[in-house]
Design an enzyme around this catalytic site. Sequence first.
Site, PDB file in Angstrom:
ATOM      1  N   HIS A  93       3.638   2.671  14.816  1.00  0.00           N
ATOM      2  CA  HIS A  93       4.475   1.499  14.567  1.00  0.00           C
ATOM      3  C   HIS A  93       5.319   1.225  15.816  1.00  0.00           C
ATOM      4  O   HIS A  93       5.713   2.162  16.510  1.00  0.00           O
ATOM      5  CB  HIS A  93       5.377   1.771  13.352  1.00  0.00           C
ATOM      6  CG  HIS A  93       6.142   0.554  12.939  1.00  0.00           C
ATOM      7  ND1 HIS A  93       7.320   0.192  13.546  1.00  0.00           N
ATOM      8  CD2 HIS A  93       5.878  -0.393  12.012  1.00  0.00           C
ATOM      9  CE1 HIS A  93       7.747  -0.937  12.993  1.00  0.00           C
ATOM     10  NE2 HIS A  93       6.889  -1.311  12.060  1.00  0.00           N
ATOM     11  N   GLU A 163       0.837  -6.285  14.697  1.00  0.00           N
ATOM     12  CA  GLU A 163       2.267  -6.534  14.568  1.00  0.00           C
ATOM     13  C   GLU A 163       2.851  -6.896  15.923  1.00  0.00           C
ATOM     14  O   GLU A 163       3.264  -6.006  16.687  1.00  0.00           O
ATOM     15  CB  GLU A 163       2.980  -5.270  14.055  1.00  0.00           C
ATOM     16  CG  GLU A 163       2.633  -4.904  12.635  1.00  0.00           C
ATOM     17  CD  GLU A 163       3.822  -4.268  11.927  1.00  0.00           C
ATOM     18  OE1 GLU A 163       4.181  -4.746  10.854  1.00  0.00           O
ATOM     19  OE2 GLU A 163       4.392  -3.304  12.470  1.00  0.00           O
ATOM     20  N   GLY A 237      11.246  -5.760   5.902  1.00  0.00           N
ATOM     21  CA  GLY A 237      12.448  -6.219   5.189  1.00  0.00           C
ATOM     22  C   GLY A 237      12.193  -6.711   3.770  1.00  0.00           C
ATOM     23  O   GLY A 237      12.870  -6.292   2.827  1.00  0.00           O
TER      24      GLY A 237
HETATM   25  P1  PGA Z   1       9.518  -6.919   9.046  1.00  0.00           P
HETATM   26  O1  PGA Z   1       8.926  -5.503   9.476  1.00  0.00           O
HETATM   27  O2  PGA Z   1       8.647  -7.430   7.930  1.00  0.00           O
HETATM   28  O3  PGA Z   1      10.921  -6.646   8.616  1.00  0.00           O
HETATM   29  O4  PGA Z   1       9.444  -7.803  10.256  1.00  0.00           O
HETATM   30  C1  PGA Z   1       7.542  -5.303   9.583  1.00  0.00           C
HETATM   31  C2  PGA Z   1       7.288  -3.953  10.173  1.00  0.00           C
HETATM   32  O5  PGA Z   1       8.098  -3.487  10.986  1.00  0.00           O
HETATM   33  O6  PGA Z   1       6.275  -3.301   9.835  1.00  0.00           O
END
Ligand code: PGA
Length: 252
Positions: A93, A163, A237
């Site tokens: 991640h 991501e 989130g």
């Molecule tokens: P987010 O986080 O939905 O708060 O942007 C996604 C993640 O870090 O996997």
Amino acid sequence: MKKLIIANWKMNLSLTEAQDFVRALKRSAAVKQSRAVIAAPFTMLVALGKQTKGSPIALAAQNVSEHLFGAYTGEVSAKMLKETGSKYSLVGHSERRIYFNETDDQIREKSLRLLEQNIVPVICVGENAEERRKGLTEVTLSRQLTKALRGIEQAQKIVIAYEPVWAISTFQKTKAKKSATPAEISEAHAYIRKVLGELFSKKSATAITVIYGGTVTAQNAQQILSVAGVDGALVGGASLNLESFTAILNTK
Ligand code: PGA
């Protein structure tokens, strides 16, 4: 195929809050609409493993050691994760790459350890804002995928999470958080499939689950999940709130 929706709780919730969440989620019809996965902190995995056993909710870890066992204080091995009933584990991640200096080589080793235990590695890749600005998105994705997947043969047993770092809520300074646009997501996913097709066979590449993460919310889930090539979402989130998480699971 149902969408794979993974809640990345990060370092949030108490065990009691987590158990209350899972209890309510189990009762919700939403768990049947998608493949629901909860990526919880290590300390909760044993309890949540018992709680989710036999339910449609699968459990995931957020990280794993690249080592088999031994003198690695503070680390948790893939074998230990297996005992908790975890079916998946996030790997690489961006918060781990950025805050804990995880490298592509470590990410490959971690993925291999997971596969040895029959746990699905959810390998996170994505360019940062500067790489995108400089037109290096594809170079970055290609490097991350090629290095992380070297030596991995079980293509059908991995999940890739695209991501883009700049779209993750954590890394956005402004109050109003923004996900990548459907066009940006579509382009990156098509490129990821192309690289996977080069690393594995075309056929295996089509079968690999590729999900998107970065400010996925109840409001934008429909738009994002309908992008061609998006097989699911990694939700940070918005996964901490039962209502928004079930709304995402319910997205058609
Ligand atoms: P987010 O986080 O939905 O708060 O942007 C996604 C993640 O870090 O996997």
